[in-house]
Design a protein around this motif. Structure first.
Motif, PDB file in Angstrom:
ATOM      1  N   ALA A 363     -12.478   6.439   7.185  1.00 31.73           N
ATOM      2  CA  ALA A 363     -13.491   6.719   6.167  1.00 31.73           C
ATOM      3  C   ALA A 363     -12.859   7.076   4.820  1.00 31.73           C
ATOM      4  N   LEU A 364     -11.531   7.192   4.804  1.00 31.39           N
ATOM      5  CA  LEU A 364     -10.794   7.518   3.586  1.00 31.39           C
ATOM      6  C   LEU A 364      -9.764   6.417   3.308  1.00 31.39           C
ATOM      7  N   ALA A 369      -4.353   4.452   2.195  1.00 31.01           N
ATOM      8  CA  ALA A 369      -3.495   3.483   1.524  1.00 31.01           C
ATOM      9  C   ALA A 369      -2.410   4.182   0.709  1.00 31.01           C
ATOM     10  N   VAL A 370      -2.763   5.275   0.043  1.00 34.16           N
ATOM     11  CA  VAL A 370      -1.776   6.015  -0.747  1.00 34.16           C
ATOM     12  C   VAL A 370      -0.677   6.571   0.152  1.00 34.16           C
ATOM     13  N   PRO A 428      -0.933   1.388  -4.402  1.00 35.03           N
ATOM     14  CA  PRO A 428      -1.674   1.606  -3.146  1.00 35.03           C
ATOM     15  C   PRO A 428      -2.530   0.416  -2.719  1.00 35.03           C
ATOM     16  N   GLU A 429      -2.903  -0.439  -3.680  1.00 35.57           N
ATOM     17  CA  GLU A 429      -3.732  -1.599  -3.349  1.00 35.57           C
ATOM     18  C   GLU A 429      -3.021  -2.575  -2.413  1.00 35.57           C
ATOM     19  N   HIS A 430      -1.720  -2.390  -2.192  1.00 38.95           N
ATOM     20  CA  HIS A 430      -1.030  -3.183  -1.176  1.00 38.95           C
ATOM     21  C   HIS A 430      -1.721  -3.058   0.183  1.00 38.95           C
ATOM     22  N   PHE A 431      -2.380  -1.913   0.399  1.00 37.69           N
ATOM     23  CA  PHE A 431      -2.979  -1.637   1.710  1.00 37.69           C
ATOM     24  C   PHE A 431      -4.501  -1.628   1.670  1.00 37.69           C
ATOM     25  N   ARG A 439      -6.124  -2.126   5.007  1.00 33.81           N
ATOM     26  CA  ARG A 439      -5.603  -3.252   5.773  1.00 33.81           C
ATOM     27  C   ARG A 439      -4.151  -2.982   6.175  1.00 33.81           C
ATOM     28  N   LYS A 440      -3.831  -3.353   7.398  1.00 34.21           N
ATOM     29  CA  LYS A 440      -2.464  -3.212   7.890  1.00 34.21           C
ATOM     30  C   LYS A 440      -1.598  -4.327   7.310  1.00 34.21           C
TER      31      LYS A 440
END
Length: 509
Positions: A363-364, A369-370, A428-431, A439-440
């Motif tokens: 939910a976070l 991602a961070v 962080p948008e990598h994830f 996303r993994k």
């Protein structure tokens, strides 16, 4: 032509110029023999991976930045490709660079690359009997036993999450006590992660003012740095240095201090425990030793292994997790917009009345991602613990004899341009996918991969998420007024530690 006469009383050394002839000749012979051994140990095979030409005796040590060897190894991959060889001393090792090569070896051919080479600095510190550098079948059995015990004790389950939550509360109180004043976070965070592993291994936690545990955690931190510095690289190349003065002598003393500390708790557990009802890792190990004494176990669970295994848990369970958290806070004061976005998400989903839990991670997604990007970008362990081929291996057309040391360059995986959109930026948008969901990423390998993946991975993931989200829920972080932001330059060592820095923690709740 004049002839030189040698008297009956003259020795051969006198006739040949004394030691001025024999010493250089012996030195040349020694260099030739070492160079020949290098060729026989891999470098001379046409099917062995290519690499820079080694110098006699020194190998490629003079070509490598010993303070940051991963940087040199990454540059060499640009010249020789994702599979090449290098000599960090007399012996030739194979380096794997980039996601595809590392995954193919450690995951798809996991059995072939599952051994460990002999690393002198770790062997001489008795860690070869621990859990990370296990080589023998007995050592592998101890590793399987330890994993089983940790799972039984709740690693990866809610019971350990309760321990982490308790320690998160204690850490928040310490930060609140600073009352917004500038402070260095290292001691507080080391104690928080150290107490989690103490609860699992010793069955207790320590007060944050306990001088003994503070000192021991400082020793662990210092030793991790020493084991990865330039001296350690030279020591591994020339292990005879063990018998001469140097920084390694302090390592041996510190190891004994840690062993002495643990022995006290082992002795207490022997007197107080209830057989076959383990409260913690020490109880379980003592039960296993009792099986051996009763003739029920043929494996090696002697006291040296006991101390080495427990030490492995301490080292793996404190330094890397604590260091990741310190990097995370450093990134938050460096990128305040990201800090604000994390806090807004936590406020919206969790609110102020309870601490975030590991179950909240779905939910976070941005916070999750961070945390992952902190691990990727901080690159805590840029070079994996060395592997070795378990048998003769053919890999990508190259022949690697049994026992060949193999270096998986995790730095090259976490910064692989074919896998990450902005590999050299904190992003962080990598994830996150296009819809903002977590996303993994297959190339996310901060814990290595395959059979030798870090055995404390699930515990580390829980700690990082719970500690980080709890801190951001309760505080806003910024650099002390009037001081520049700390540089994002790591301190070299076995792991890349965050530089020393102070911050201010302003209460939000």
């Amino acid at each position: 032509m004049a002839r030189v006469a040698m008297s009956v009383d003259a020795s051969p050394s006198d006739a040949l110029g004394g030691s001025t002839f024999w010493v250089p000749s012996c030195l040349l012979l020694l260099i030739f023999l070492v160079w020949s051994a290098q060729r026989l140990l891999g470098g001379g095979s046409k099917r062995f991976p290519p690499g820079p030409r080694p110098w006699p005796l020194l190998g490629n040590l003079m070509q490598v930045n010993l303070h940051a060897p991963y940087e040199t190894l990454s540059k060499l991959a640009e010249t020789y490709g994702p599979v090449y060889s290098v000599s960090l001393g007399p012996r030739r090792s194979v380096v794997l660079a980039g996601y595809e090569a590392v995954r193919e070896a450690l995951v798809l051919q996991a059995d072939d690359f599952s051994d460990r080479p002999i690393v002198p600095i770790f062997r001489d510190l008795s860690t070869s009997k621990g859990l990370v550098f296990a080589q023998s079948e007995h050592a592998r059995i101890r590793r399987r036993f330890s994993l089983s015990v940790l799972r039984t004790l709740g690693m990866g389950k809610r019971s350990v999450e309760a321990v982490v939550a308790e320690e998160a509360e204690a850490l928040l109180h310490r930060f609140k006590d600073m009352d917004g004043r500038p402070f260095e976070t290292m001691t507080h965070i080391n104690l928080a992660t150290g107490n989690v592993i103490c609860s699992i291994t010793l069955g207790k936690r320590f007060d944050y003012s306990d001088a003994q545990i503070i000192h021991l955690l400082e020793l662990l931190n210092s030793n991790v740095q020493t084991m990865g510095n330039a001296w350690a690289q030279v020591y591994n190349a020339f292990p005879l240095l063990k018998h001469f003065p140097g920084p390694h002598k302090q390592l041996f003393k510190d190891k004994q201090r840690l062993f002495d500390f643990l022995q006290v708790y082992i002795d207490e557990h022997r007197d107080e425990r209830t057989p076959n009802e383990p409260r913690d890792y020490i109880d379980a190990f003592i039960d296993k030793q009792a099986e051996k004494e009763a003739g029920k176990s043929s494996t090696t669970f002697d006291n040296e292994a006991f101390l080495a295994c427990t030490t492995s848990l301490f080292q793996a369970g404190t330094e890397t997790t604590a260091n990741s958290l310190r990097w995370g806070l450093l990134y938050m004061i460096t990128f305040p917009d990201m800090q604000k976005r994390v806090q807004e998400e936590i406020d919206r989903v969790v609110g102020p009345l309870r601490l975030p839990t590991f179950a909240d991670r779905d939910a976070l997604p941005y916070t999750h991602a961070v945390v992952h990007e902190v691990q990727r970008f901080a690159d805590i362990a840029p070079v994996s613990v060395p592997h070795a081929t378990a048998n003769d291996v053919t890999f990508r057309g190259f022949f690697l004899p049994k026992g060949t040391p193999v270096i998986a360059l995790l730095h090259s995986v976490l910064r692989d341009k074919s896998q990450w959109e902005k590999p050299d930026q904190f992003h962080p948008e990598h994830f996150l996918d296009a819809a903002g969901r977590f996303r993994k990423r297959d190339a996310f390998m901060p814990f290595s991969a395959g059979r030798r993946v870090c055995m404390g991975e699930s515990l580390a993931r829980t700690e990082l998420f719970v500690f980080f989200s709890a801190l951001l829920q309760n505080f806003s972080f910024h650099a002390p007024p009037g001081r520049p932001l700390p540089k994002l330059t790591p301190c070299p060592g076995f792991v890349l530690t965050a530089p020393g820095y102070k911050l201010c923690a302003t209460r939000r709740i």
